[in-house]
Motif scaffolding. Structure first.
Motif, mmCIF file in Angstrom:
data_model
loop_
_atom_site.group_PDB
_atom_site.id
_atom_site.type_symbol
_atom_site.label_atom_id
_atom_site.label_comp_id
_atom_site.label_asym_id
_atom_site.label_seq_id
_atom_site.Cartn_x
_atom_site.Cartn_y
_atom_site.Cartn_z
ATOM 1 N N GLY A 110 8.708 -6.451 0.817
ATOM 2 C CA GLY A 110 8.278 -5.209 0.172
ATOM 3 C C GLY A 110 7.468 -4.107 1.336
ATOM 4 O O GLY A 110 7.150 -4.349 2.420
ATOM 5 N N TRP A 112 4.077 -0.843 1.550
ATOM 6 C CA TRP A 112 2.999 -0.748 1.226
ATOM 7 C C TRP A 112 2.623 0.244 0.294
ATOM 8 O O TRP A 112 1.397 0.378 -0.501
ATOM 9 N N LEU A 118 7.015 -2.532 -5.693
ATOM 10 C CA LEU A 118 8.187 -2.727 -4.911
ATOM 11 C C LEU A 118 8.523 -4.173 -4.426
ATOM 12 O O LEU A 118 9.521 -4.421 -3.800
ATOM 13 N N LYS A 136 7.760 -11.417 0.590
ATOM 14 C CA LYS A 136 6.705 -11.104 1.757
ATOM 15 C C LYS A 136 6.341 -9.630 1.398
ATOM 16 O O LYS A 136 7.008 -8.708 1.976
ATOM 17 N N GLU A 139 1.924 -6.167 4.715
ATOM 18 C CA GLU A 139 0.720 -6.597 5.435
ATOM 19 C C GLU A 139 -0.358 -5.431 5.467
ATOM 20 O O GLU A 139 -1.644 -5.396 5.372
ATOM 21 N N GLY A 186 11.684 -0.397 2.663
ATOM 22 C CA GLY A 186 10.926 0.038 3.861
ATOM 23 C C GLY A 186 11.823 1.405 4.527
ATOM 24 O O GLY A 186 12.472 1.841 3.907
ATOM 25 N N SER A 187 11.356 1.388 5.710
ATOM 26 C CA SER A 187 12.040 2.346 6.589
ATOM 27 C C SER A 187 13.397 2.037 6.994
ATOM 28 O O SER A 187 13.733 0.877 6.984
ATOM 29 N N ILE A 190 13.249 -0.241 10.231
ATOM 30 C CA ILE A 190 13.073 -1.657 10.182
ATOM 31 C C ILE A 190 14.309 -2.158 9.288
ATOM 32 O O ILE A 190 14.887 -3.250 9.784
ATOM 33 N N LEU A 209 15.887 1.907 1.366
ATOM 34 C CA LEU A 209 15.204 2.845 2.331
ATOM 35 C C LEU A 209 14.571 4.071 1.746
ATOM 36 O O LEU A 209 14.438 4.382 0.639
ATOM 37 N N GLY A 210 14.295 4.986 2.784
ATOM 38 C CA GLY A 210 13.859 6.569 2.237
ATOM 39 C C GLY A 210 14.517 7.582 2.914
ATOM 40 O O GLY A 210 15.737 7.632 2.903
ATOM 41 N N CYS A 242 8.646 7.031 -1.830
ATOM 42 C CA CYS A 242 9.961 6.919 -1.259
ATOM 43 C C CYS A 242 10.698 8.049 -1.811
ATOM 44 O O CYS A 242 11.484 8.688 -1.057
ATOM 45 N N GLU A 332 10.987 12.099 7.583
ATOM 46 C CA GLU A 332 10.498 11.790 6.111
ATOM 47 C C GLU A 332 9.066 12.049 6.196
ATOM 48 O O GLU A 332 8.441 11.439 6.967
HETATM 49 P P1 NAD Z 1 8.362 -0.361 7.164
HETATM 50 O O1 NAD Z 1 9.812 -0.432 7.488
HETATM 51 O O2 NAD Z 1 7.408 -0.182 8.474
HETATM 52 O O3 NAD Z 1 7.864 -1.992 6.503
HETATM 53 C C1 NAD Z 1 8.692 -2.399 5.672
HETATM 54 C C2 NAD Z 1 8.398 -3.968 5.598
HETATM 55 O O4 NAD Z 1 8.814 -4.412 6.708
HETATM 56 C C3 NAD Z 1 6.984 -4.435 5.422
HETATM 57 O O5 NAD Z 1 6.856 -5.627 4.769
HETATM 58 C C4 NAD Z 1 6.595 -4.815 6.840
HETATM 59 O O6 NAD Z 1 5.843 -5.780 7.029
HETATM 60 C C5 NAD Z 1 7.931 -5.662 7.636
HETATM 61 N N1 NAD Z 1 8.218 -5.042 8.816
HETATM 62 C C6 NAD Z 1 7.649 -4.052 9.677
HETATM 63 N N2 NAD Z 1 8.114 -4.063 11.071
HETATM 64 C C7 NAD Z 1 8.827 -5.075 11.071
HETATM 65 C C8 NAD Z 1 9.597 -5.639 11.969
HETATM 66 N N3 NAD Z 1 9.476 -5.133 13.203
HETATM 67 N N4 NAD Z 1 10.439 -6.718 11.726
HETATM 68 C C9 NAD Z 1 10.688 -7.180 10.490
HETATM 69 N N5 NAD Z 1 9.866 -6.939 9.598
HETATM 70 C C10 NAD Z 1 8.949 -5.656 9.777
HETATM 71 O O7 NAD Z 1 8.127 0.554 6.030
HETATM 72 P P2 NAD Z 1 6.620 1.149 5.033
HETATM 73 O O8 NAD Z 1 5.845 1.856 6.219
HETATM 74 O O9 NAD Z 1 6.134 0.035 4.689
HETATM 75 O O10 NAD Z 1 7.397 1.981 4.057
HETATM 76 C C11 NAD Z 1 7.708 3.355 4.292
HETATM 77 C C12 NAD Z 1 9.141 3.439 4.128
HETATM 78 O O11 NAD Z 1 9.690 2.466 3.141
HETATM 79 C C13 NAD Z 1 9.477 4.902 3.944
HETATM 80 O O12 NAD Z 1 10.583 5.344 4.712
HETATM 81 C C14 NAD Z 1 9.916 5.042 2.550
HETATM 82 O O13 NAD Z 1 10.510 6.033 2.168
HETATM 83 C C15 NAD Z 1 10.359 3.492 2.448
HETATM 84 N N6 NAD Z 1 10.237 2.985 0.900
HETATM 85 C C16 NAD Z 1 11.670 3.095 0.310
HETATM 86 C C17 NAD Z 1 11.603 2.707 -1.160
HETATM 87 C C18 NAD Z 1 12.727 2.649 -1.958
HETATM 88 O O14 NAD Z 1 12.696 2.094 -3.159
HETATM 89 N N7 NAD Z 1 13.815 3.102 -1.369
HETATM 90 C C19 NAD Z 1 10.359 2.556 -1.594
HETATM 91 C C20 NAD Z 1 9.014 2.507 -0.885
HETATM 92 C C21 NAD Z 1 9.197 2.932 0.498
#
Ligand code: NAD
Length: 453
Positions: A110, A112, A118, A136, A139, A186-187, A190, A209-210, A242, A332
């Motif tokens: 998920g 944050w 999510l 997961k 954090e 997430g992004s 990642i 993603l975003g 997002c 973004e």
């Molecule tokens: P992130 O990619 O930094 O983190 C997402 C998840 O990946 C977290 O649980 C984190 O612990 C884990 N993670 C981080 N680094 C990692 C690594 N090196 N290896 C494995 N796992 C790792 O994203 P974020 O900052 O939590 O969220 C922001 C991004 O998510 C934005 O781009 C946003 O647009 C996107 N988002 C998309 C949606 C959607 O539904 N499409 C919803 C919310 C956020």
């Protein structure tokens, strides 16, 4: 620890208990009970993580999940039944079905910004489809993640459903293991790492993603209504959404009207000192605050612009005279800053949008159906909402997901059940002599009389 969790989940899946629809319904009812009994704690942990107001927690996290749970419970018996597809002539004595199988052990990672929605949104779909799940949460929203670690086990089967607390290092360790499905939010950067790890076992993956979700406003739209809808969608969660409108494309004439109307609306909502408003969220951490403080330097300030690093507060800010090459247009935004880029018409807007990656959402405000169709036919995005923002996310019959750089796969409503379900095609042949005669044309010796072309 990761290894133990995966082994426990796999052993639980192999007992076959999640194949029972009644077992799944019991777990979904457990989650409903969790929400009933923990509303105020959930409001508190989200206030700690993001300074979220109770109203945003209730309408944008809890009510959507509760609705989803009830919708699943109402439909699960029906969705879990095999489908009976139509038959062709050679199969008229046979039986055809599409059996709904759970994949097995699912990993859900998920983000944050909406820590409950999510993480638990896909979790509900995975449970309904009969999978075991390792969840997961992020954090970074640590109070919400700790709540899930402590509380979920009180309401769910502890072998089938487990919560793993950790950041990048722990998630990397988790991803070494074999899962049967991975669902990541997430992004994009990642997401690529997760996809590469899944590739080792050819694990099917959904990536939510975003990206930069554009808004096009033309002169035909009622600017009062446009501004209200748009400003709400941009400033919920302080822009950390997002599908938040990322930037506006409009003419200078529309921009002028929009700024005048927006100033009044924002004053009405957040009064003279928005920092004191209980309704306005904060930036999640110092790293994101710094990133946004640099982006605010693009163009010139149309509205707002104040920041306070001590409180990680960034005022509702609209930027004008923004150039496509400015820093704010390269990534973004994910914060309360809304740039306006000038375009003369829908053709220029289409060209601008198509020069960037396919966005997660696209917003068009117009009363001209022909122009709306023009934009829809000549662009692509995960989803689109005409004359509003965000609200398409809340329609359970509309699958939610990205395309290209904004993601792959989708969920919500029945699509959540389908995402976590393997559709196993089954042809059940008749062993009788008539059936055998019907398909005997396939056997040698081959001859021209046995084929039709
Ligand atoms: P992130 O990619 O930094 O983190 C997402 C998840 O990946 C977290 O649980 C984190 O612990 C884990 N993670 C981080 N680094 C990692 C690594 N090196 N290896 C494995 N796992 C790792 O994203 P974020 O900052 O939590 O969220 C922001 C991004 O998510 C934005 O781009 C946003 O647009 C996107 N988002 C998309 C949606 C959607 O539904 N499409 C919803 C919310 C956020």
């Amino acid at each position: 620890m990761a290894e133990n969790m995966v082994q426990t989940a796999r052993a639980a899946f192999q007992t076959g208990k999640t194949k029972s629809v009644e077992f799944r319904e019991k777990q979904l009812r457990g989650l409903l009970k969790l929400f009933e009994e923990n509303t105020s704690t959930i409001v508190d942990v989200l206030a700690q993580d993001l300074h979220k107001s109770k109203q945003e927690v209730v309408i944008l996290e809890m009510e959507m999940l509760i609705y989803d749970l009830k919708y699943m419970l109402d439909n699960l018996q029906d969705w879990a039944k095999p489908d009976r597809p139509s038959k062709t002539f050679p199969n008229w004595l046979d039986s055809l079905s599409i059996i709904k199988e759970p994949y097995g052990v699912v990993l859900i990672i998920g983000a944050w910004n909406y820590p409950f929605l999510l993480s638990l949104g896909p979790f509900i779909g995975a449970i309904a489809a009969g999978n075991c799940v390792i969840l997961k949460p992020s954090e970074i929203s640590s109070s919400s993640a700790k709540f899930m670690v402590d509380t979920l086990p009180k309401y769910l089967d502890n072998e089938c459903y487990q919560v793993y607390y950790g950041g990048p290092a722990e998630t990397t360790e988790l991803l070494q293991h074999k899962f049967d499905y991975i669902f990541f939010t997430g992004s994009a950067s990642i997401g690529k790492l997760v996809h590469a790890a899944a590739n080792k076992y050819l694990t099917p993956t959904t990536l939510e993603l975003g990206g930069k979700s554009p808004v096009y406003i033309d002169a035909s739209a009622n600017i009062e209504v446009v501004a209200k809808r748009l400003l709400w969608g941009k400033w919920i969660n302080a822009g950390q959404t997002c599908i938040a409108p990322d930037y506006i494309l409009c003419s200078k004439e529309v921009e002028k009207k929009f700024l005048a109307v927006a100033k009044n609306i924002l004053k009405d909502w957040y009064k003279d000192n928005p920092k004191e408003s209980p309704d306005f969220c904060r930036i999640i951490n110092d790293k994101h605050f710094q990133r946004l403080s640099n982006l605010i330097k693009s163009g010139s300030i149309g509205i707002g612009g104040k920041t306070d690093p001590k409180d990680r507060f960034i005022e509702v800010t609209v930027l004008v005279d923004v150039k496509p090459t400015d820093a704010i247009m390269q990534e973004e935004i994910f914060g309360p800053i809304l740039p306006i880029v000038s375009v003369n018409d829908a053709y220029e807007a289409i060209k601008f949008i198509n020069e960037k990656d396919k966005p997660l959402a696209m917003y068009i405000f117009s009363n001209k159906k022909k122009d709306v169709r023009l934009i829809l036919n000549n662009t692509s995005s995960g989803g689109v909402c005409v004359n509003d923002v965000i609200m398409h996310f809340a329609v359970p019959s509309l699958p939610f997901g990205g395309v290209g750089n904004s993601g792959m796969g989708s969920y919500h409503g029945k699509q959540s059940f389908d995402t976590f379900t393997h559709k196993r095609s089954c042809l059940y042949k008749n062993l009788g002599l008539l059936g055998e005669k019907l398909c005997s044309g396939r056997y040698p010796p081959y001859s021209a009389s046995k084929i039709s072309i």
